[in-house]
Design an enzyme around this catalytic site. Sequence first.
Site, short mmCIF file in Angstrom:
data_model
loop_
_atom_site.label_atom_id
_atom_site.label_comp_id
_atom_site.label_asym_id
_atom_site.label_seq_id
_atom_site.Cartn_x
_atom_site.Cartn_y
_atom_site.Cartn_z
N ASP A 80 22.51 5.34 33.87
CA ASP A 80 22.26 4.71 35.19
C ASP A 80 22.08 3.11 34.78
O ASP A 80 21.19 2.63 35.53
CB ASP A 80 21.54 5.09 36.14
N GLY A 92 28.20 8.62 37.08
CA GLY A 92 28.35 7.80 38.24
C GLY A 92 28.42 6.47 38.05
O GLY A 92 27.28 6.06 37.79
N GLN A 126 26.29 8.34 30.48
CA GLN A 126 24.90 8.47 30.14
C GLN A 126 24.39 7.49 29.35
O GLN A 126 24.44 6.38 29.39
CB GLN A 126 24.89 9.93 29.58
P1 GDP Z 1 25.78 3.32 35.53
O1 GDP Z 1 26.04 4.66 35.51
O2 GDP Z 1 25.23 2.99 34.19
O3 GDP Z 1 27.25 2.72 35.48
O4 GDP Z 1 24.84 2.82 36.37
P2 GDP Z 1 24.86 3.24 37.95
O5 GDP Z 1 25.99 2.63 38.56
O6 GDP Z 1 24.73 4.51 38.12
O7 GDP Z 1 23.69 2.44 38.54
C1 GDP Z 1 23.32 1.40 38.59
C2 GDP Z 1 22.92 0.69 40.11
O8 GDP Z 1 22.60 -0.53 40.03
C3 GDP Z 1 24.55 0.62 40.78
O9 GDP Z 1 23.97 0.88 42.11
C4 GDP Z 1 24.86 -0.86 40.59
O10 GDP Z 1 25.51 -1.47 41.84
C5 GDP Z 1 23.25 -1.54 40.73
N1 GDP Z 1 23.33 -2.70 39.74
C6 GDP Z 1 23.90 -2.99 38.42
N2 GDP Z 1 23.43 -4.10 38.08
C7 GDP Z 1 22.38 -4.53 38.89
C8 GDP Z 1 21.55 -5.84 39.10
O11 GDP Z 1 21.40 -6.50 38.18
N3 GDP Z 1 20.72 -5.84 40.22
C9 GDP Z 1 20.82 -5.10 41.05
N4 GDP Z 1 19.96 -5.18 41.94
N5 GDP Z 1 21.69 -3.92 41.14
C10 GDP Z 1 22.38 -3.64 40.05
P1 IMO Z 2 25.65 7.76 34.06
O1 IMO Z 2 26.97 7.70 33.13
C1 IMO Z 2 21.59 9.59 34.44
C2 IMO Z 2 21.41 13.69 33.39
C3 IMO Z 2 21.20 14.80 34.38
C4 IMO Z 2 20.07 15.78 33.57
C5 IMO Z 2 20.80 15.64 32.11
C6 IMO Z 2 21.76 16.83 32.07
O2 IMO Z 2 25.96 7.45 35.33
O3 IMO Z 2 24.65 6.84 33.37
P2 IMO Z 2 24.50 17.36 32.64
O4 IMO Z 2 24.93 17.37 34.17
O5 IMO Z 2 24.94 16.30 31.88
O6 IMO Z 2 24.28 18.60 31.76
O7 IMO Z 2 22.69 16.97 32.93
O8 IMO Z 2 21.55 14.37 31.89
N1 IMO Z 2 22.63 12.71 33.47
C7 IMO Z 2 22.48 11.55 33.95
N2 IMO Z 2 21.51 10.71 34.38
N3 IMO Z 2 23.05 9.07 34.56
C8 IMO Z 2 24.05 9.94 34.19
O9 IMO Z 2 25.12 9.27 33.75
C9 IMO Z 2 23.78 11.23 33.57
N4 IMO Z 2 24.63 12.37 33.42
C10 IMO Z 2 23.94 13.30 33.42
O10 IMO Z 2 20.41 14.31 35.36
O11 IMO Z 2 18.92 15.13 33.40
MG MG Z 3 25.17 6.16 36.74
#
Ligand code: GDP
Ligand code: IMO
Ligand code: MG
Length: 432
Positions: A13, A40, A222
């Site tokens: 994330d 996600g 991840q």
């Molecule tokens: P990913 O899994 O690594 O693609 O990250 P996610 O999408 O799960 O989580 C990142 C969250 O932070 C999302 O809701 C993005 O829209 C938001 N985001 C990404 N970059 C920035 C930033 O520089 N500032 C803020 N405020 N939000 C950001």
């Molecule tokens: P993105 O790509 C954050 C975490 C789960 C759990 C562990 C194992 O959005 O960064 P799993 O379902 O993979 O067997 O769960 O890994 N986890 C993540 N945490 N971002 C993700 O993906 C994750 N994918 C798995 O919360 O701790």
């Molecule tokens: Mg994510």
Amino acid sequence: MPGTVVVGAQWGDEGKGKITDLLAEKADVVARFQGGNNAGHTIVRDGEEFKLHLIPSGILYEAKTCVIGNGVVIDPHILFGELEALRARGISGDNLRISGNAHLIMPYHLLLDGASEQQLGMYKIGTTGRGIGPCYIDKYARVGIRVQDLLDAKILKRKIKTALQEKNFLLQRYDIGVLDADQVTEELLGYRERFEPFICDTSLLINSALDQGQHVLFEGAQGALLDIDFGTYPFVTSSNPIAGAACSGTGVGPTRVDHVIGVAKAYTTRVGEGPFPTELFDETGTAMLEVGQEFGTTTGRQRRCGWLDLVALKYAVRLNGITHLALTKLDVLSGLPTLKVAVSYRAGRRQLDEFPLRQTDFHHAKPMYEELPGWTQDLRACETWQDLPQEARDYVQFVAEFTRTRVKFIAVGPGREETIVLPRSIGLGGAF
Ligand code: GDP
Ligand code: IMO
Ligand code: MG
């Protein structure tokens, strides 16, 4: 950037979706190489939000080829649901290609993911419950079902029958009941026609693109600390999210990767169970949660928040061979008077300057902090390095120097345009 890998440098994330989408503008092919819909990835384009779980973050550009590589595990229901949702928003998804060697998440994988978490009780991992672990277990046990099996109904049925022999035994033990091989096969064959136009030899596709000098972006899911080998085992995912897996997960050689971009938040978050030395349980943690909107993209769970852990980030730089960092969510830190960054750990009487080898040391690690001054300005309107307040620049500079990397991107908001791309990266010098 002919071959560029984008990876998460923390516990996921970090903003990989946003950075991949940004870089995809200059790429020809965008490929996912591991994980599944446990991921996600959020993209915000012109104020419109897209949450992708399985489909690469390049899909918003219709002219780019998007690949789901062999290293990914695919839940057909999620895949086609995601494609339909994109179509409803005017994105055709016709540019998607899927490896015939990718494994399928089966109904029994979902059941077993839930059941094993329940069985683990207080030792549970806190998985996303998407069947990821059980699907990879079957891949390595050589009883998995692959995308290409859909093309031969007879083989598919035999494989499902074989897999179910053991699965049904387990499902009974868990009091879930048994699954019928014919029914599972029928249901899966229902996806066959929809899969067919997408299936291809994605290794050949990507290598041919690279041969022609095209730009290929490998999108990780991840993050390094969730890596099955190097992460905080057993609280990890069941694949290798580190850059090396881009090769095995798509079928290209390591000589084809030119750059590795590590995405890291300016602080740290984690979803699920497991150790997290810099975790905060006070109002600063709450501020990060609220300002950063730290709720899981996949499960909606609240993310645990804490200070930036530079020992862990340095480890991620090493594991991935990160050439450039993308530091995201710097805007979220505005208003905090002092910022702390962990520069070493203390375990008992020992000071640890590197990420510890032993799991017990990490569980007991107490972070040793360096304090840096904060800033009050809202960063979201900053477009250049010079627009950032001096304290924010010093913070970025500190990260670059400590981790011995270059910072190339600084994100100051979720939107595609809310990113400072540094013409000369900050850190070791040199241009990208
Ligand atoms: P990913 O899994 O690594 O693609 O990250 P996610 O999408 O799960 O989580 C990142 C969250 O932070 C999302 O809701 C993005 O829209 C938001 N985001 C990404 N970059 C920035 C930033 O520089 N500032 C803020 N405020 N939000 C950001
Ligand atoms: P993105 O790509 C954050 C975490 C789960 C759990 C562990 C194992 O959005 O960064 P799993 O379902 O993979 O067997 O769960 O890994 N986890 C993540 N945490 N971002 C993700 O993906 C994750 N994918 C798995 O919360 O701790
Ligand atoms: Mg994510």
